[in-house]
Structure formats: structure tokens, C-alpha cells
Scaffold this active site. Structure first.
Site, mmCIF file in Angstrom:
data_model
loop_
_atom_site.group_PDB
_atom_site.id
_atom_site.type_symbol
_atom_site.label_atom_id
_atom_site.label_comp_id
_atom_site.label_asym_id
_atom_site.label_seq_id
_atom_site.Cartn_x
_atom_site.Cartn_y
_atom_site.Cartn_z
ATOM 1 N N LYS A 115 0.994 -1.706 0.378
ATOM 2 C CA LYS A 115 0.163 -0.014 -0.069
ATOM 3 C C LYS A 115 0.453 0.926 -0.157
ATOM 4 O O LYS A 115 0.465 2.087 -0.919
ATOM 5 C CB LYS A 115 -0.968 -0.306 0.993
ATOM 6 C CG LYS A 115 -2.478 -0.731 1.216
ATOM 7 C CD LYS A 115 -2.740 -0.426 0.360
ATOM 8 C CE LYS A 115 -4.421 -0.795 0.085
ATOM 9 N NZ LYS A 115 -4.584 -2.428 -0.723
ATOM 10 N N LYS A 195 -2.043 -11.525 -8.210
ATOM 11 C CA LYS A 195 -3.374 -12.054 -7.911
ATOM 12 C C LYS A 195 -4.748 -10.867 -8.403
ATOM 13 O O LYS A 195 -4.439 -9.851 -8.985
ATOM 14 C CB LYS A 195 -4.249 -12.213 -6.201
ATOM 15 C CG LYS A 195 -4.280 -10.757 -5.427
ATOM 16 C CD LYS A 195 -5.012 -10.888 -4.046
ATOM 17 C CE LYS A 195 -5.193 -9.596 -3.194
ATOM 18 N NZ LYS A 195 -6.389 -9.614 -3.311
ATOM 19 N N LYS A 198 -9.632 -5.911 -7.022
ATOM 20 C CA LYS A 198 -9.800 -4.640 -7.862
ATOM 21 C C LYS A 198 -9.141 -3.631 -8.338
ATOM 22 O O LYS A 198 -9.522 -3.455 -8.845
ATOM 23 C CB LYS A 198 -10.670 -4.374 -6.165
ATOM 24 C CG LYS A 198 -11.813 -5.130 -6.468
ATOM 25 C CD LYS A 198 -13.215 -4.187 -5.475
ATOM 26 C CE LYS A 198 -11.676 -5.029 -3.744
ATOM 27 N NZ LYS A 198 -12.650 -5.653 -3.001
HETATM 28 P P1 ADP Z 1 -8.834 -6.956 -3.524
HETATM 29 O O1 ADP Z 1 -8.012 -7.243 -3.987
HETATM 30 O O2 ADP Z 1 -9.671 -7.256 -4.871
HETATM 31 O O3 ADP Z 1 -9.265 -5.565 -3.478
HETATM 32 P P2 ADP Z 1 -9.988 -7.310 -0.838
HETATM 33 O O4 ADP Z 1 -8.796 -7.279 -0.758
HETATM 34 O O5 ADP Z 1 -11.555 -6.527 -0.810
HETATM 35 O O6 ADP Z 1 -10.353 -8.065 -2.495
HETATM 36 O O7 ADP Z 1 -10.297 -8.941 -0.456
HETATM 37 C C1 ADP Z 1 -11.629 -9.095 -0.125
HETATM 38 C C2 ADP Z 1 -12.131 -10.879 0.291
HETATM 39 O O8 ADP Z 1 -11.524 -11.354 -0.947
HETATM 40 C C3 ADP Z 1 -10.395 -11.398 1.143
HETATM 41 O O9 ADP Z 1 -10.709 -12.257 1.841
HETATM 42 C C4 ADP Z 1 -9.509 -11.590 -0.291
HETATM 43 O O10 ADP Z 1 -8.635 -13.268 0.926
HETATM 44 C C5 ADP Z 1 -10.407 -12.134 -1.014
HETATM 45 N N1 ADP Z 1 -9.745 -12.071 -2.388
HETATM 46 C C6 ADP Z 1 -9.253 -11.441 -2.638
HETATM 47 N N2 ADP Z 1 -8.937 -11.432 -3.836
HETATM 48 C C7 ADP Z 1 -8.778 -12.970 -3.631
HETATM 49 C C8 ADP Z 1 -8.314 -14.003 -4.852
HETATM 50 N N3 ADP Z 1 -7.094 -12.898 -6.045
HETATM 51 N N4 ADP Z 1 -8.429 -14.624 -4.687
HETATM 52 C C9 ADP Z 1 -8.770 -15.413 -3.523
HETATM 53 N N5 ADP Z 1 -9.289 -14.773 -2.576
HETATM 54 C C10 ADP Z 1 -9.256 -13.277 -2.691
#
Ligand code: ADP
Ligand code: TRP
Length: 356
Positions: A115, A195, A198
Site C-alpha cells: 500500500k 492475484k 479490484k
Molecule cells: P481486492 O484485492 O480485490 O481489493 P479485497 O482485499 O477486498 O480484494 O478482498 C476481499 C476478500 O476476498 C478477502 O478475503 C481476500 O482474501 C479475498 N480475495 C481477494 N482477491 C482474491 C483472490 N485473487 N483470490 C482469492 N481470494 C481473494
């Protein structure tokens, strides 16, 4: 028998994608439907303040995440659904927890470093404190299991460390929360790098995408000649470690990470056997990616279409979401209030007259 408690949440930063769905949401639904557990699911709107935000957007997003929760099958009769900010006990407990966490420990976390790179102008105390608030989110319900993706493991480790310290310093018995593992704990990005997320445009398929959009997104996934070797890497020393696969193109000898993303999606939507079928083709006659992508787009769309329909229906009921979270927050505050009172007592600050 008392039911084990579960807590999970997602930041209010936009529409859910397939990574959120497989890594967290599916686990949230499975635990809700298991009578052995009592499930608390929030939208982490306070955590959304740790990176640059716009209040109007945040309002819309948190509402949208609750609509997504309901659409994927979370049921307010079975799960307690609420916004994090509606239960101020999370913040109070986070403050108490911060007394046992060193600044250095927070600064060295990979999630913090990412971040800082992403928002060098916004390295705030709120950002540094992110994992401490997350620990409070979980432990204020004394939750034992947390359905989240593998990227959240370092944060859970912090929650366990805090629980251990509080237990030994104050004679408490807070649980050391564990991650509830799902088969989609790590959904790779469509770009082949990192991964699905968003915050990475082009990396994800949203639960709201239509068939055409999904086809276009899959068409952009980088592939290779269609033939190559597969190497499986296993690390048996790590508990809960799932084997990682590498697809090495036979013409370039390079790793094809886009192919890994496609194969992972095939397995998540169609099962292991289907993936094995494609992998056999990769190591023999070759894979035709055009066909694979069209077929995959259809199976993805078929699974998310009912979710989209349900979401539309939910959004046509005025006031429904507000009702759900008002009653959810009331229930959540009861449990959270009990824990905070217990912690104040144990720390001796109730007797000091602070918040007694
Ligand atoms: P992002 O990275 O898209 O902002 P978040 O951090 O809001 O997603 O994650 C919300 C939930 O979804 C968390 O439990 C996170 O571990 C899971 N998550 C996010 N991206 C992935 C991914 N690519 N594979 C598996 N789980 C994910
Ligand atoms: N950090 C989580 C994410 O990025 C969101 C979150 C906040 C959370 N508090 C939580 C997840 C408590 C599980 C439990 O997705």
C-alpha cells in the site's frame, strides 16, 4: 453446545470479483449453512478509509457489497450482516490492542509495504493500524474461524499474536483465529501477474459482468503455443499449502502465467477432472485457447447470472438493505459489547473509571 463464531468482511471498495467469490464469499456461505457456526459478516467501511476515499462512493460501495452478500446467498435469518462503522466497539478494542503491537511489526508487513508503494502520499496511522483493527473485528466476536483468501494470512497471524499477548498479560482466553480455507484461496490475475484484484484493472472478472464483457476479458489473457510441460511445486513443510503449478511453453521455454489463470478458472468452475483433461492436452496434442476461452466464458456467466438476477431483485426493494443492517448491527453490538466489557475489566481500566 455453544456454536463457534465466524467473522469475515470485505472492504467497501467496489463490486466483488471472482477472487472475492472463491477466496472468501463461498466460504462465508458454506459456514452460514452449517448449524455448528454462528456467522457475523460485515462490510469493512472503516478499513476503506485507510486508502484515499470519496464519501459518496464509499456509501454506494458499502450498500453494494451488502447487495452482493445477499445475492450470493447470505441470509439475514442465518447470518448477522452489518457495516463495521455501526459497531464502534471494533474501534475501541483496536485501540486497546494497539498497546501490545510494535510499530516495526506493522511496518514490515507485506500488505503495508504494498500500500505504501501504491499510495506513497497516504502513509497514515490508519493504514499502519489496518491489521490491528482487523484483529479487533475478529476478536470482538471471539471468532475462531475467518473465511478469507490466502493473501489475508499475515493479518490473521497478527490477530493470533495479539490474542496470545492479551491472554498472557490479562488472563483472558481469546481464541487464536484460523483461516477457513477454500479451494479458491488464491485466484490468479487475468494478466498473469499476481492475484485477481479490484485495484488492478484488467485483472478481474466482476460478479456483475455480462457474457460479452467476460469474453472480451478472457480474450486478453496472455497464452502460449498451447503445448508444454507442467511442473508441480509442493512445499510439504507449510501447513495447508496447496501445490502450485507452472506451465512451461515448449517453444519459448518460458512460464505461461496466463495459462495458469485459465486452468485455475477451469478447475474452480468445472472441477479438477476437467482441468486434468486440458492439462493432458497441454502435454500432448495441444490446447486450443480460442475454444477454451469461449467455453469458459459461458460456464462463468452461467454461474454468475442467477447472482446478478437476485441482486437486481434485491435492489428493487427500497429500504430492505437498511433494515437488514440495522437489525444486524443491533445483534452484533450485543456480542461486541460483552467482549469489550470483559477486556476492560481484565485490563483493569474499568476500575480506573474509564468507560466503567
Ligand atoms: P481486492 O484485492 O480485490 O481489493 P479485497 O482485499 O477486498 O480484494 O478482498 C476481499 C476478500 O476476498 C478477502 O478475503 C481476500 O482474501 C479475498 N480475495 C481477494 N482477491 C482474491 C483472490 N485473487 N483470490 C482469492 N481470494 C481473494
Ligand atoms: N482485510 C480484509 C480484506 O482486504 C477485509 C477485512 C477487514 C476483514 N476486517 C476483516 C476480513 C476481518 C476478515 C475479517 O479483504
Amino acid at each position: 453446545m455453544t456454536k463457534k463464531r465466524i467473522l469475515s468482511g470485505m472492504r467497501a471498495t467496489g463490486t466483488l470479483h471472482l477472487g472475492n467469490y472463491f477466496g472468501a464469499a463461498k466460504g462465508m456461505v458454506a459456514l452460514q449453512d452449517d448449524p455448528n457456526y454462528k456467522t457475523f459478516y460485515m462490510v469493512a467501511d472503516l478499513h476503506a478509509l485507510t486508502t484515499p476515499f470519496n464519501v459518496e462512493e464509499l456509501r454506494k460501495n458499502r450498500h453494494n457489497v451488502i447487495a452482493d452478500y445477499l445475492a450470493i446467498g447470505l441470509d439475514p435469518e442465518k447470518s448477522t450482516l452489518f457495516f463495521q462503522s455501526m459497531v464502534p466497539e471494533h474501534v475501541e478494542l483496536a485501540y486497546y490492542f494497539s498497546t501490545v503491537v510494535s510499530v516495526a511489526r506493522m511496518q514490515h508487513l507485506p500488505t503495508f509495504k504494498e500500500k505504501v508503494k501504491q499510495y506513497p502520499e497516504n502513509v497514515t496511522m490508519a493504514l499502519l493500524n489496518y491489521p490491528v483493527l482487523m484483529a479487533a473485528d475478529i476478536l470482538v466476536y471471539q471468532a475462531e474461524l475467518v473465511p478469507v483468501g490466502i493473501d489475508q494470512e499475515p493479518h490473521l497471524e497478527i490477530a493470533r499474536e495479539i490474542a496470545r499477548k492479551f491472554n498472557s498479560q490479562y488472563g483472558l482466553s481469546l481464541p487464536e483465529p484460523k483461516r477457513f480455507q477454500t479451494s479458491g484461496e488464491y485466484v490468479p490475475s487475468l494478466t498473469g501477474e499476481g492475484k485477481m484484484s479490484k485495484s488492478m484493472p484488467g485483472s478481474f472478472i466482476a460478479l456483475t459482468d455480462d457474457l460479452e464483457t467476460i469474453k472480451k476479458k478472457l480474450a486478453k489473457v496472455p497464452t502460449d503455443s498451447g503445448k508444454g510441460k507442467i511442473k508441480t511445486i509442493t512445499d510439504t513443510k507449510k501447513p495447508g499449502y496447496q501445490a502450485k503449478k507452472r506451465y512451461i511453453d515448449s517453444t519459448t521455454n518460458q512460464e505461461s502465467k496466463g495459462v495458469l489463470a485459465l486452468m485455475t478458472l477451469v478447475e474452480l468452475f468445472e472441477g479438477k477432472e476437467k482441468r486434468v483433461k486440458y492439462e493432458k492436452a497441454y502435454e500432448s496434442s495441444g490446447v486450443r485457447y480460442g475454444e477454451l476461452k469461449t467455453y469458459l466464458a459461458e460456464v462463468i456467466y452461467n454461474e454468475i447470472k442467477p447472482i446478478q438476477e437476485k441482486k437486481r431483485e434485491i435492489l428493487t426493494q427500497p429500504g430492505y438493505i437498511d433494515e437488514v443492517i440495522e437489525s444486524g448491527a443491533k445483534k452484533a453490538r450485543q456480542v461486541a459489547g460483552e467482549t469489550v466489557r470483559m477486556v476492560r475489566q481484565a485490563m483493569g481500566i474499568a476500575q480506573l473509571g474509564i468507560n466503567s
